[in-house]
Write an enzyme that holds these catalytic residues in place. Structure first.
Site, PDB file in Angstrom:
ATOM      1  N   SER A 140       0.784  -1.239   0.000  1.00 51.88           N
ATOM      2  CA  SER A 140       0.000   0.000   0.000  1.00 51.88           C
ATOM      3  C   SER A 140       0.813   1.285   0.000  1.00 51.88           C
ATOM      4  CB  SER A 140      -0.948   0.025   1.200  1.00 51.88           C
ATOM      5  OG  SER A 140      -2.041  -0.824   0.982  1.00 51.88           O
ATOM      6  N   LYS A 143       0.260   3.893  -2.740  1.00 49.81           N
ATOM      7  CA  LYS A 143      -0.695   4.999  -2.685  1.00 49.81           C
ATOM      8  C   LYS A 143       0.011   6.357  -2.544  1.00 49.81           C
ATOM      9  CE  LYS A 143      -4.464   2.202  -0.750  1.00 49.81           C
ATOM     10  NZ  LYS A 143      -3.816   0.885  -0.590  1.00 49.81           N
ATOM     11  N   SER A 198      -6.200   3.538   4.154  1.00 49.89           N
ATOM     12  CA  SER A 198      -5.630   2.694   3.085  1.00 49.89           C
ATOM     13  C   SER A 198      -6.711   2.042   2.241  1.00 49.89           C
ATOM     14  CB  SER A 198      -4.706   1.618   3.682  1.00 49.89           C
ATOM     15  OG  SER A 198      -3.854   1.085   2.693  1.00 49.89           O
ATOM     16  N   LYS A 310       3.094   6.294   5.504  1.00 47.70           N
ATOM     17  CA  LYS A 310       2.105   5.354   4.935  1.00 47.70           C
ATOM     18  C   LYS A 310       2.597   3.931   5.131  1.00 47.70           C
ATOM     19  CE  LYS A 310      -1.564   4.053   2.851  1.00 47.70           C
ATOM     20  NZ  LYS A 310      -1.458   2.804   3.645  1.00 47.70           N
TER      21      LYS A 310
END
Length: 584
Positions: A140, A143, A198, A310
């Site tokens: 993820s 992103k 997320s 993140k």
């Protein structure tokens, strides 16, 4: 003066002469407007056909990339001895290195993560790296690139609409906020859902809104990665779901992180701990919480200098994390990929960031440097100056050049090596290479301010046969062209008038012929109606000759034939009667 042709068409000769003269004048002035140089005169031109301005442009190279390559610290901690000067204050940079806790040659902390990197956000200098160029699944943290494209191409006030494809192609067992078909929300709320919670469905919706389709958005992601200098990256989705052609490396992710951190909107959204998405046309409000435990003070993984970050995890990628941190004016980005358990990314990121904040400082190795021969700081150029057989050149360099190095490396103990170029065909006369104990840390160019660009070779052409006339437009050409156009119009009008007159004359001639035929017809009728007239094929005049009165006419007398027809001719019978009367 006129010209006659066989059809009796009349053309003004003066018009033709004026047109010819105008054309000749145009060509003559075009090709001979500039005086030709006489024999012996030289014509000088540069290679591009324009005078050489002799201006020299700045050719200083950007050394940022060399900094990245040369200032990388070893992760195996090979340094083992302390520098005696490491506790002294660095007066040239204003950074008090004596107050830093790690002034010795302390090795970098050992990490279990397979790949990792710490990079300075402002300069791009690599402070730490471990297998940072190996391709791995990003999960993820993909992103981060999705957010970069959305901020670059979109407007946070835009409204996105969830398509059937976006909803159906998001696995229900992956991270999502349960967006529904045709559900609408603004781009800002979708960004919060993607970066905090997320949400993969939100990332899909953002991709379709910005790129028109998921594939179109992935093309934009890959193009941006290439623009940033990424070489081991390819994206096939916007969320980070595992795919064979979806990969990157720690170094490339650090470059992407540097780029997105320049957007204040990203820092505002990604640093928010909790956010509430208002009710939409399909669902009630949603409350979001950030997934990065390094940001929460109540967490065991809290890191005080972390500003945002993140997280990522899939079964194939294992734990991944990108963290942004700031301390004492320094801004760093840390990327870790492939570790289990995923929570290890928090502790190891904190350890690496602490090490880099405490073990590195910025120096200006050329702050007091001068190229003057009598300056003590230019002693390293002595050999170069002694080898000169002419006056000293006017050299300069970037004295504000900085290096991000370990605390035990200072402006006093850093090694400087001057490397001069063998030829003087460039403004760059050489470079100064900085190193410490054989390890190159960076370099800066030496500029020769006396350098003059060579003149472009001149071309002499004294042969008249080689001189080619060239066309050059002038304002008075417009007047000449206007005159020619007017003359052409007059010629056309005159020609049309002549044709009209010829047509009228033909009409008059046809009328005369018709009248002539009419008179002939009348005369024939008079002869037929006269009872005393016995004109026939044997009619004779008094001379005894046979004659046809209709054929015996005189063209130069208009109505002669009519008069002849009215005159009664003598016949053979009348003659006999006359003779008989005489005999009696």
């Amino acid at each position: 003066m006129t010209i006659y042709n066989r059809r009796n068409k009349i053309f003004p000769l003066y018009l033709i002469l004026l047109i010819v003269m105008s054309v000749v004048l145009i060509f003559r002035t075009s090709f001979y407007v500039h005086a030709e140089p006489e024999d012996g005169d030289s014509v000088e031109t540069t290679e591009n056909g324009s005078p050489d301005d002799n201006d020299s442009s700045d050719e200083k190279d950007d050394d940022a990339q060399s900094d990245n390559d040369s200032e990388t610290s070893d992760s195996d901690g090979a340094d083992s001895t302390a520098d005696p000067d490491s506790t002294e204050s660095d007066e040239t940079t204003g950074v008090d290195t004596g107050n830093l806790p790690n002034t010795a040659r302390t090795p970098a902390p050992a990490i279990t993560t397979l790949s990792g990197i710490v990079m300075d956000i402002d300069s791009g200098t690599i402070l730490y790296e471990k297998d940072a160029y190996t391709k791995r699944y990003p999960a993820s943290i993909t992103k981060i690139m999705t957010a970069l494209i959305a901020l670059e191409k979109g407007d946070l006030s835009d409204t996105i609409t969830m398509s059937k494809e976006a909803v159906d192609n998001t696995p229900s067992d992956s991270s999502n906020i349960a967006l529904d078909y045709d559900e609408k929300m603004n781009l800002k709320d979708a960004m919060y859902a993607m970066l905090l919670n997320s949400a993969n469905d939100s990332a899909y919706g953002i991709a379709e809104h910005i790129g028109g389709s998921l594939s179109g958005f992935c093309d934009m992601m890959n193009a941006k990665a290439a623009e940033l200098g990424c070489q081991n990256t390819h994206f096939s989705n916007a969320s980070g779901l595992t795919a064979a052609d979806h990969y990157t490396c720690c170094y490339d992710m650090a470059l992407i992180g540097r780029a997105v951190y320049a957007y204040s909107e990203f820092k505002d959204i990604s640093s928010t701990l909790t956010y509430t998405i208002p009710a939409t046309n399909k669902n009630t409000e949603r409350v979001l919480w950030h997934g990065d435990n390094m940001l929460f003070e109540s967490s065991d993984y809290y890191y005080a200098y972390a500003t945002c970050g993140k997280t990522g995890y899939t079964t194939e990628a294992h734990g991944t994390l990108i963290t942004f941190a700031e301390k004492d004016g320094h801004r760093l980005v840390c990327v870790l990929m492939d570790v289990l358990p995923a929570s290890t990314t928090f502790t190891e990121s904190a350890a690496l960031l602490d090490f880099c904040f405490d073990s590195f400082h910025i120096i200006q190795p050329l702050e007091n440097f001068s190229f003057e021969k009598d300056d003590e700081s230019s002693a390293m150029l002595d050999n170069y100056y002694h080898s000169l057989t002419h006056g000293l050149p006017n050299l300069s360099t970037d004295t504000s050049y900085t290096l991000y190095v370990r605390n035990y490396i200072t402006s006093e103990n850093i090694e400087r090596t001057v490397v001069m170029n063998d030829s003087s065909d460039s403004e760059i006369a050489g470079k100064i290479v900085f190193s410490f104990e054989g390890q190159t840390l960076g370099e800066v160019n030496i500029i020769n301010n006396d350098y003059i660009r060579p003149m472009a070779p001149t071309v002499k052409d004294n042969t008249a046969s080689n001189k080619k006339p060239h066309f050059e437009f002038h304002a008075y050409y417009i007047i000449i062209i206007a005159i020619v156009i007017i003359l052409l119009i007059l010629l056309i009008e005159v020609n049309a008038l002549q044709k009209k007159r010829m047509k009228q004359r033909k009409g008059e001639s046809a009328g005369s012929s018709a009248n002539k035929k009419k008179h002939k017809k009348s005369s024939n009728k008079l002869n037929d109606d006269d009872p005393n007239n016995s004109v026939n094929s044997e009619n004779e005049y008094s001379g005894g000759s046979d004659i046809n009165t209709q054929d015996y006419t005189y063209p130069h007398k208009k109505y002669h034939s009519i008069r002849m027809a009215k005159k009664k001719p003598l016949t053979r019978t009348d003659n006999n009667r006359k003779k008989e009367a005489e005999n009696e």
